[in-house]
Design an enzyme around this catalytic site. Structure first.
Site, mmCIF file in Angstrom:
data_model
loop_
_atom_site.group_PDB
_atom_site.id
_atom_site.type_symbol
_atom_site.label_atom_id
_atom_site.label_comp_id
_atom_site.label_asym_id
_atom_site.label_seq_id
_atom_site.Cartn_x
_atom_site.Cartn_y
_atom_site.Cartn_z
ATOM 1 N N GLU A 4 1.270 3.322 -12.529
ATOM 2 C CA GLU A 4 0.340 3.218 -12.928
ATOM 3 C C GLU A 4 0.412 3.070 -14.527
ATOM 4 O O GLU A 4 0.824 3.272 -15.405
ATOM 5 C CB GLU A 4 0.108 4.946 -12.627
ATOM 6 N N ASN A 26 -6.495 -0.445 -11.209
ATOM 7 C CA ASN A 26 -5.829 -0.274 -11.652
ATOM 8 C C ASN A 26 -4.859 -1.127 -12.753
ATOM 9 O O ASN A 26 -4.011 -0.756 -14.207
ATOM 10 C CB ASN A 26 -6.115 0.650 -12.160
ATOM 11 N N ASP A 51 7.720 1.670 -3.228
ATOM 12 C CA ASP A 51 7.603 3.141 -3.486
ATOM 13 C C ASP A 51 7.655 4.056 -1.865
ATOM 14 O O ASP A 51 7.527 3.904 -0.616
ATOM 15 C CB ASP A 51 5.719 2.981 -4.062
ATOM 16 N N HIS A 64 -2.118 -1.788 -11.690
ATOM 17 C CA HIS A 64 -0.934 -1.480 -11.299
ATOM 18 C C HIS A 64 -0.149 -2.058 -9.833
ATOM 19 O O HIS A 64 -0.323 -2.886 -9.476
ATOM 20 C CB HIS A 64 0.042 0.739 -10.546
HETATM 21 C C1 F6R Z 1 2.136 -0.518 -2.182
HETATM 22 C C2 F6R Z 1 1.904 -0.175 -3.758
HETATM 23 C C3 F6R Z 1 0.742 -0.786 -4.333
HETATM 24 C C4 F6R Z 1 0.254 -1.864 -3.232
HETATM 25 C C5 F6R Z 1 -1.458 -1.634 -4.368
HETATM 26 C C6 F6R Z 1 -1.911 -2.860 -3.537
HETATM 27 O O1 F6R Z 1 3.173 -0.716 -1.490
HETATM 28 O O2 F6R Z 1 3.363 -0.179 -4.143
HETATM 29 O O3 F6R Z 1 1.087 -1.115 -5.693
HETATM 30 O O4 F6R Z 1 -0.032 -2.607 -3.476
HETATM 31 O O5 F6R Z 1 -1.894 -0.356 -4.507
HETATM 32 O O6 F6R Z 1 -2.602 -2.256 -2.435
HETATM 33 P P1 F6R Z 1 -3.606 -2.881 -1.689
HETATM 34 O O7 F6R Z 1 -3.064 -3.944 -1.417
HETATM 35 O O8 F6R Z 1 -3.489 -1.942 -0.264
HETATM 36 O O9 F6R Z 1 -4.895 -3.231 -2.019
#
Ligand code: F6R
Length: 265
Positions: free
Chosen positions: A144, A137, A68, A139
């Site tokens: 989301e 959450n 992303d 995702h």
């Molecule tokens: C990042 C992504 C998100 C993260 C998620 C967890 O490219 O796609 O899904 O993997 O928000 O983030 P962290 O690892 O910082 O807790």
């Protein structure tokens, strides 16, 4: 789905790196990996970089696709995922920058940028192993809650929860973009294997919902239950809400050595 519960964050990184290295060795030098940003995969990347430096895995011709990118950040912004992937993945792993692809969140035509990204993955022959973190959450990528389980790369609005969670990387909440370009859940599900890493009690509820809850767009990561080759590597804290935690521990402990990722290290 295989669930591996580790004693520490470092062990999560080591096992996950060994898993990625095994896929790269099996597929060959032109393997394609999907890479996540965020804190969760950093130990994995650090261990994989050490393995590459020791000559235990050849990453020179490996291609990488980011999950992303924020929409609206100027090119070169230090928190753009293009910059983060360069600093945490491309440079340390010694990847060829020409083979590292991040969705173009600064494109004038975001829809065309999304289609272009999907086509580039297809031209590369698809992703062999997709590395994932999970949001509190549920995702994965920036899909989301209520994202279509069949979605492809597209623009999404970030939830306030995600913007708050990511504010730590920016000066203030106001600086966190409101939109992103993300691989869809259908895009992620096309990968040959998926590998999700998570640590800390803040992820316990999301991990329980993703692994043991119903498959629902309210927990987008739960779609991974439908993937034939999904591995979830987590620490004790992230495993705290799992009903079958002792079963997962026993299952991994009883694996023959050749099936354990640890044996690769
Ligand atoms: C990042 C992504 C998100 C993260 C998620 C967890 O490219 O796609 O899904 O993997 O928000 O983030 P962290 O690892 O910082 O807790």
């Amino acid at each position: 789905m295989e669930v591996v519960i580790c004693d520490s964050e470092a062990e999560v990184g080591d096992l996950a790196a060994a898993k990625v290295a095994r896929v790269v060795r099996d597929v060959g030098p032109d393997a394609v990996i999907g890479v996540a940003t965020g804190s969760s995969p950093l130990p994995l990347y650090a261990t994989l970089a050490e393995m590459a430096n020791r000559g235990e895995v050849d990453l020179e011709r490996v291609s990488a696709f980011a999950l992303d990118e924020y929409v609206g950040l100027p090119v070169g912004h230090p928190q753009s995922y293009a910059a983060v992937i360069d600093a945490t993945v491309t440079q340390p792993l010694g990847l060829d920058p020409a083979r590292v692809y991040v969705p173009d969140g600064s494109a004038d035509n975001i829809e065309a940028a999304a289609t272009h990204f999907e086509n580039t993955i297809r031209r590369a022959g698809g992703i062999d192993i997709q590395i994932l973190g999970v949001g509190a959450n549920g995702h994965i990528g920036f899909n989301e809650p209520t994202s279509s389980l069949a979605s492809r790369t597209r623009i999404k609005t970030l939830t306030e929860r995600t913007r708050h969670d990511n504010a730590r990387f920016f000066g203030s909440l106001d600086d966190v973009p409101t939109h992103c370009l993300t691989q869809g859940l259908g895009t992620i599900m096309d990968a040959g294997e998926v590998l999700l890493v998570a640590t800390g009690s803040g992820k316990a509820a999301a991990i329980a919902a993703l692994v043991e809850g119903p498959i629902t767009a309210m927990c987008p990561g739960s779609v991974l239950q439908l993937h034939p080759k999904a591995t979830v590597i987590i620490d004790h804290d992230a495993a705290a809400d799992l009903q079958l935690a002792s079963y997962y521990r026993t299952t991994y402990a009883q694996k023959p050595g050749w099936q354990r990722y640890r044996a690769d290290l």
